[in-house]
Scaffold this active site. Structure first.
Site, short mmCIF file in Angstrom:
data_model
loop_
_atom_site.label_atom_id
_atom_site.label_comp_id
_atom_site.label_asym_id
_atom_site.label_seq_id
_atom_site.Cartn_x
_atom_site.Cartn_y
_atom_site.Cartn_z
N LYS A 164 -2.18 6.17 1.13
CA LYS A 164 -2.71 7.02 2.17
C LYS A 164 -1.90 8.28 2.45
O LYS A 164 -0.36 7.61 2.19
CB LYS A 164 -2.14 5.76 3.24
N GLU B 277 -16.42 6.29 3.81
CA GLU B 277 -16.06 6.27 5.15
C GLU B 277 -15.88 6.97 5.95
O GLU B 277 -16.08 8.06 5.29
CB GLU B 277 -14.31 5.44 4.64
N ARG C 278 1.15 -1.02 -0.08
CA ARG C 278 -0.20 -0.33 -0.23
C ARG C 278 0.94 0.95 0.11
O ARG C 278 0.56 2.61 -0.88
CB ARG C 278 -0.66 -0.02 1.43
C1 LIG Z 1 -4.85 4.21 8.08
C2 LIG Z 1 -6.83 4.14 6.74
C3 LIG Z 1 -8.12 2.96 7.50
C4 LIG Z 1 -7.47 2.39 7.81
O1 LIG Z 1 -6.79 1.38 7.45
P1 LIG Z 1 -6.30 0.16 8.00
O2 LIG Z 1 -4.94 -0.80 7.22
O3 LIG Z 1 -6.98 -0.91 8.76
O4 LIG Z 1 -5.38 0.17 9.05
C5 LIG Z 1 -8.82 3.72 7.03
N1 LIG Z 1 -9.49 5.02 6.02
C6 LIG Z 1 -7.67 5.67 5.86
C7 LIG Z 1 -8.80 7.27 5.49
C8 LIG Z 1 -7.33 5.85 6.72
O5 LIG Z 1 -5.73 6.48 6.39
#
Ligand SMILES: *Cc1c(COP(=O)(O)O)cnc(C)c1O
Length: 341
Positions: free
Chosen positions: A184, A220, A82
């Site tokens: 991210k 989300e 990722r």
């Molecule tokens: C990091 C993140 C998540 C959760 O991801 P995980 O890999 O499960 O920790 C969900 N939404 C956003 C916007 C994120 O930055």
């Protein structure tokens, strides 16, 4: 070596400086060999690319002490891939995936005294990130970067018991179609700060963001994906190209299907369907899954039958199974657990 004298059960989610961090620098087209250092301070030129145009991407994962006393991390290979896709989207050079996993292992091993003991509920949070370091004033990618991994012990998420969340449907958007919602990047968080501060000021725990194009579909929150349970017992999770692909959500979906025998639907989820859901949870590394009791859409309250005092039964099973896998109480699927020592 001895565990640090920390009140693990009462730690919050904050920065506690630990002994070592991993650093590798990118210059003249390649990453150097990387090293662990005790220096927690970064000195940057005033015009560094990250400071001017926010050229930075990050990851988040945890190290756990298992029931039999090993220190492990959970699926770091997925964080590596990722981070690679995040870096590519922001024209940041990729830190090789095998070296990423090795850097995580080295950093956690070097801070082993800060990995909270089994049963404390606390964990060691691991933060890898890459940022542009050389001066950039005309808009273009930096030429030099730093990859860094630090750790910080964090407390149990459900300290003082479970408290289902109340969230509101936000009038702000999180991620444009074809934008950066699926990576991210710090920039996605910078622009969410105003929305989260105003949500908190109005008594909500979080914002539910809709798809900006039609404002009818659930995306989300600022930092966690949604999982719903329908009244007929199906696990339903939103599908969209602008959602961050949560490793916790992907793991919970596998657990739902393969461990709990539940039917799973990954599809577009309309705001108008939420009143028909039995349970709602937010998933991410921090909490694994935290229950949502109520969603407020401009005065219209959607109250889940699981209520405001406890998590729903399916949410609870998902949480117990995944944390059981992470803590070594339940056998993990092949490749999910990386043993550090
Ligand atoms: C990091 C993140 C998540 C959760 O991801 P995980 O890999 O499960 O920790 C969900 N939404 C956003 C916007 C994120 O930055």
């Amino acid at each position: 070596m001895a565990k640090k004298n920390i009140d693990w059960a009462n730690l919050g989610f904050g920065y506690v400086q630990t002994e070592k961090r991993y650093v590798s620098n990118f210059k003249n087209g390649s990453w150097d060999e990387g090293t662990l250092t005790s220096d927690a301070t970064i000195t940057l030129n005033e015009c560094a690319g990250v400071l001017q145009y926010a050229q930075t991407v990050f990851e988040g994962l945890k190290a756990y002490t298992t029931e039999d006393g090993h220190i492990v991390t959970f699926r770091p290979d997925l964080n590596a891939s990722r981070l690679k896709s995040s870096a590519e989207r922001l024209e940041i050079p990729v830190f090789p995936e095998d070296r990423f996993v090795d850097a995580i292992v080295q950093t956690v091993a070097a801070n082993e005294d800060y990995v909270p003991p089994y049963g404390s509920g606390a964990t060691l949070y691991i933060r890898p990130y890459i940022f542009g370091t050389n001066p950039v004033i005309g808009v273009k990618p930096a030429d030099e970067y730093q990859f860094r991994v630090f750790t910080t012990p964090v407390g149990p998420y459900f300290k003082g018991g479970v408290r289902p969340l109340t969230i509101r449907v936000s009038d702000f958007d999180r991620a444009a179609p074809h934008g950066t919602g699926h990576i991210k990047a710090g920039l996605n968080y910078a622009m969410s700060l105003h929305a989260i501060v105003s949500a908190h000021n109005e008594g909500y725990d979080e914002n539910l963001y809709l798809d900006p194009a039609t404002r009818t579909k659930v995306e989300e929150t600022g930092g966690a994906n949604f999982i719903f349970v329908s009244k007929d017992g199906k696990v339903v999770t939103p599908k969209s190209d602008s959602i961050l692909p949560s490793i916790t959500r992907r793991s919970l979906i596998h657990v739902a299907k393969e461990y709990l025998g539940l039917e799973v639907e990954e599809r577009e989820v309309y705001l108008s369907e939420l009143k028909d859901m039995a349970e709602c949870g937010l998933c991410g590394t921090a909490a694994v899954i935290s229950p949502v009791g109520k969603i407020v859409d401009h005065g219209n309250e959607i109250c889940f039958p699981s209520g405001m005092n406890e998590m729903g039964p399916v949410t609870q099973k998902l949480l117990n199974t995944l944390t059981g896998i992470q803590m070594g109480r339940i056998e993990a699927p092949e490749g999910w657990i990386k043993v550090i020592k």
